[in-house]
Design a protein around this motif. Structure first.
Motif, mmCIF file in Angstrom:
data_model
loop_
_atom_site.group_PDB
_atom_site.id
_atom_site.type_symbol
_atom_site.label_atom_id
_atom_site.label_comp_id
_atom_site.label_asym_id
_atom_site.label_seq_id
_atom_site.Cartn_x
_atom_site.Cartn_y
_atom_site.Cartn_z
ATOM 1 N N LEU A 12 0.831 -1.201 0.000
ATOM 2 C CA LEU A 12 0.000 0.000 0.000
ATOM 3 C C LEU A 12 0.865 1.250 0.000
ATOM 4 N N ASP A 13 1.905 1.259 0.837
ATOM 5 C CA ASP A 13 2.803 2.411 0.902
ATOM 6 C C ASP A 13 3.447 2.680 -0.462
ATOM 7 N N ALA A 14 3.848 1.604 -1.149
ATOM 8 C CA ALA A 14 4.493 1.767 -2.453
ATOM 9 C C ALA A 14 3.527 2.361 -3.466
ATOM 10 N N LEU A 15 2.272 1.911 -3.440
ATOM 11 C CA LEU A 15 1.280 2.432 -4.370
ATOM 12 C C LEU A 15 1.021 3.918 -4.113
ATOM 13 N N ILE A 16 0.900 4.293 -2.841
ATOM 14 C CA ILE A 16 0.677 5.703 -2.507
ATOM 15 C C ILE A 16 1.882 6.538 -2.945
ATOM 16 N N GLU A 17 3.073 6.065 -2.631
ATOM 17 C CA GLU A 17 4.299 6.797 -2.933
ATOM 18 C C GLU A 17 4.463 7.059 -4.428
ATOM 19 N N HIS A 18 4.247 6.028 -5.245
ATOM 20 C CA HIS A 18 4.597 6.130 -6.660
ATOM 21 C C HIS A 18 3.415 6.431 -7.584
ATOM 22 N N SER A 19 2.195 6.090 -7.164
ATOM 23 C CA SER A 19 1.043 6.302 -8.046
ATOM 24 C C SER A 19 0.189 7.498 -7.641
ATOM 25 N N LEU A 20 0.154 7.819 -6.357
ATOM 26 C CA LEU A 20 -0.617 8.976 -5.890
ATOM 27 C C LEU A 20 0.276 10.155 -5.549
ATOM 28 N N GLY A 21 1.297 9.912 -4.767
ATOM 29 C CA GLY A 21 2.188 10.969 -4.325
ATOM 30 C C GLY A 21 2.313 10.950 -2.810
ATOM 31 N N PRO A 22 3.485 11.266 -2.268
ATOM 32 C CA PRO A 22 3.736 11.152 -0.825
ATOM 33 C C PRO A 22 2.829 12.001 0.044
ATOM 34 N N GLU A 23 2.256 13.080 -0.515
ATOM 35 C CA GLU A 23 1.353 13.914 0.287
ATOM 36 C C GLU A 23 0.122 13.144 0.750
ATOM 37 N N TRP A 24 -0.198 12.035 0.063
ATOM 38 C CA TRP A 24 -1.386 11.272 0.418
ATOM 39 C C TRP A 24 -1.200 10.424 1.668
ATOM 40 N N PHE A 25 0.018 10.274 2.132
ATOM 41 C CA PHE A 25 0.208 9.612 3.423
ATOM 42 C C PHE A 25 -0.441 10.428 4.536
ATOM 43 N N ASP A 26 -0.465 11.748 4.373
ATOM 44 C CA ASP A 26 -1.108 12.623 5.353
ATOM 45 C C ASP A 26 -2.583 12.843 5.031
ATOM 46 N N ARG A 27 -2.944 12.768 3.763
ATOM 47 C CA ARG A 27 -4.327 13.034 3.386
ATOM 48 C C ARG A 27 -5.267 11.890 3.748
ATOM 49 N N PHE A 28 -4.776 10.664 3.702
ATOM 50 C CA PHE A 28 -5.579 9.541 4.191
ATOM 51 C C PHE A 28 -5.530 9.535 5.712
ATOM 52 N N ALA A 29 -6.687 9.605 6.333
ATOM 53 C CA ALA A 29 -6.747 9.682 7.801
ATOM 54 C C ALA A 29 -6.498 8.336 8.453
ATOM 55 N N VAL A 30 -6.701 7.256 7.730
ATOM 56 C CA VAL A 30 -6.391 5.931 8.251
ATOM 57 C C VAL A 30 -5.993 5.038 7.088
ATOM 58 N N LEU A 31 -4.976 4.199 7.324
ATOM 59 C CA LEU A 31 -4.545 3.209 6.345
ATOM 60 C C LEU A 31 -4.684 1.839 7.015
ATOM 61 N N ALA A 32 -5.872 1.266 6.905
ATOM 62 C CA ALA A 32 -6.152 -0.045 7.505
ATOM 63 C C ALA A 32 -5.809 -1.106 6.470
ATOM 64 N N ALA A 33 -4.756 -1.884 6.729
ATOM 65 C CA ALA A 33 -4.247 -2.793 5.700
ATOM 66 C C ALA A 33 -3.695 -4.072 6.309
#
Length: 251
Positions: free
Chosen positions: A126-147
């Motif tokens: 999940l972290d890799a997908l956010i980092e490379h496909s969405l952008g690192p700012e989305w780690f803060d924009r998602f309020a919870v990452l239940a995985a």
């Protein structure tokens, strides 16, 4: 009438088409690397998607006699190597977001709607997908990452959605789920959520009887995609304006 305050996203097949050219390829790379004489074809992997969770799919393949018996530690190690290969595929830009996903995420975030992820994929994938496909700012924009294995029972059990809502302090009546599969919408439904299903090549023949809405993709609507979801959330789907349905349905 309940206000839409939260959107919970599935990942594999929903945020991005990760399965056929992502996870499946990575599994086969891990099998080959470990010396296993096993390769999951597109059709075989489609069958295995009925089983939720990567380690669980390997175990299922073993139990039906298509792979040799191995202890859990070996299965876990094999799955870890698969995840590493998958993260490399993402970093190479081989797994793009599905149409309309970025627009809907951006609109919802700008509107102040809480965004979260409820998935059985591993946290590192999940972290890799956010980092490379969405952008690192989305780690803060998602309020919870239940995985991953954060809950004991995976989809179609409701646990991952219940966990995410508990972490966010939101109720089902103010939340909508976005999914792509039969197990996914059943999980959301069991958690009391309305659910929009965006099918893909692997899931378009699943049984979605009882789902709130099934579309081929989120598309790129001319109107406000968040308003579409608000209408779907607050109204019976059969009373949603036809123009709103057309805005997100591309058949």
């Amino acid at each position: 009438m309940a206000e839409l305050k939260c959107i919970l996203w599935d990942v594999d097949g929903t945020l991005a088409d990760t399965e056929r050219d992502g996870h499946r390829v990575a599994f086969n790379m891990a099998f080959d690397e470990a010396g296993h004489k096993r390769e999951w074809s597109v059709a075989t992997y489609g069958e295995l998607l009925a089983v939720t969770g990567g380690k669980e799919r390997i175990r299922f393949d073993i139990d039906r006699g298509d792979m040799h018996e191995m202890p859990f530690e070996e299965i876990a190690g094999l799955h870890a190597r698969k995840t590493a290969h998958y993260e490399t595929l993402i970093a190479e830009g081989r797994i793009p977001l599905r149409p309309g996903v970025r627009r809907l995420l951006e609109e919802a975030y700008a509107a102040g709607i809480t965004l979260g992820v409820s998935t059985t994929t591993t946290p590192s994938a999940l972290d890799a997908l956010i980092e490379h496909s969405l952008g690192p700012e989305w780690f803060d924009r998602f309020a919870v990452l239940a995985a991953g294995d954060i809950v004991a029972a995976k989809k179609p059990a409701p646990d991952i959605y219940t966990y995410a809502m508990d972490q966010l302090g939101v109720s089902a009546e103010n939340t909508i789920a976005l999914e792509d599969s039969e197990n996914g919408w059943k999980s959301a439904h069991a958690a009391g959520l309305k659910c929009v299903v965006t099918v893909n090549d692997y899931t378009r023949d699943h049984d979605f009887t009882g789902a709130d809405l099934v579309v081929s993709e989120l598309g790129e609507p001319d109107g406000d995609a968040v308003d579409v979801l608000q209408d779907l959330h607050t109204l019976d789907v059969h009373h949603v304006k036809l123009s709103h349905l057309k805005a997100i349905m591309h058949d």
